[in-house]
Write an enzyme that holds these catalytic residues in place. Sequence first.
Site, PDB file in Angstrom:
ATOM      1  N   SER A 158       0.082  -4.575   2.603  1.00 49.76           N
ATOM      2  CA  SER A 158      -0.039  -4.997   3.997  1.00 49.76           C
ATOM      3  C   SER A 158      -1.027  -6.152   4.121  1.00 49.76           C
ATOM      4  O   SER A 158      -2.005  -6.228   3.360  1.00 49.76           O
ATOM      5  CB  SER A 158      -0.532  -3.829   4.856  1.00 49.76           C
ATOM      6  OG  SER A 158      -0.851  -4.249   6.170  1.00 49.76           O
ATOM      7  N   TYR A 172      -6.283   3.217   6.365  1.00 50.89           N
ATOM      8  CA  TYR A 172      -5.060   2.480   6.038  1.00 50.89           C
ATOM      9  C   TYR A 172      -5.372   1.122   5.413  1.00 50.89           C
ATOM     10  O   TYR A 172      -4.850   0.781   4.338  1.00 50.89           O
ATOM     11  CB  TYR A 172      -4.214   2.295   7.298  1.00 50.89           C
ATOM     12  CG  TYR A 172      -2.968   1.459   7.072  1.00 50.89           C
ATOM     13  CD1 TYR A 172      -1.832   2.025   6.498  1.00 50.89           C
ATOM     14  CD2 TYR A 172      -2.926   0.114   7.414  1.00 50.89           C
ATOM     15  CE1 TYR A 172      -0.682   1.273   6.285  1.00 50.89           C
ATOM     16  CE2 TYR A 172      -1.789  -0.649   7.196  1.00 50.89           C
ATOM     17  CZ  TYR A 172      -0.672  -0.066   6.638  1.00 50.89           C
ATOM     18  OH  TYR A 172       0.455  -0.822   6.415  1.00 50.89           O
TER      19      TYR A 172
END
Length: 268
Positions: A158, A172
């Site tokens: 990401s 995350y």
Amino acid sequence: MADLFTVKDKVVLVSGGAKGIGKMISTGFVQAGAKVYISSRDAASCDKAAEELTKLGPGTCHSIPADLSKYDGVEGLVKELSKREKHLNILVNNAGNNWGAPLEEYPDAAWNRVLTLNLQRVFTLTQKLVPLLLASLPAGSPEDGPWADPARIINIGSVDGIRVPSLETYAYSSSKAALHQLSRVLAAQLGRRGITSNTLACGPFESKMMAATLAAARDSIVGGVPLGRIGSPSDVAGACIFLSSKAGAYVNGATIALDGGSLVGGKL
């Protein structure tokens, strides 16, 4: 050069391949003629997606439900896949989850949940599948290469593992930054054995994980992407097919930002 981007008849495993970005990737491989296995703890969704994608063709899609957050779930998936296939050409580590909360309220449990699936089990699954990946190499290949058509590992990272995210997703973003580094370490260790490891650092895509964020701030998010749009299924599927084909055979240890330029689109 006609087969430069072909993945026809290659055997692919996509973790979390029944929904979201994982399904986009699975669909792309099936449409390109690959034999795709998808895994998810949601057995009904996994079976449904496999049936749907096989009808789409020309490749096929097969369901092996498993809870990949658990060590036993990974072992079960690898055991079942090994019964069905003698080799694996491509592993896409896509399964993951998220947890957002203000700093003062961020629970300790979030770290265990997110880091286990997003990082630790990526390592576990990769580790357990190395024998099947090595079995995809041409018979009689020397142990030290050269590797013209290596096996491939693609890790779905990401942009939030590169930049500081605007949302408070502490576990995350940390897990994705660690995943990017793990991918590079794997590239160094496994590249010598004929397996590449690369990461796609994805920006905004239409997925369940992004649904609430896009619903609340789509205009702002799109405004931060120089190309002026959210990522499409063909964007992520195409990047995976590139990395899996002859065209991507010499790419190893890369972190590719698949984000329309959001990382370079900062405003003063």
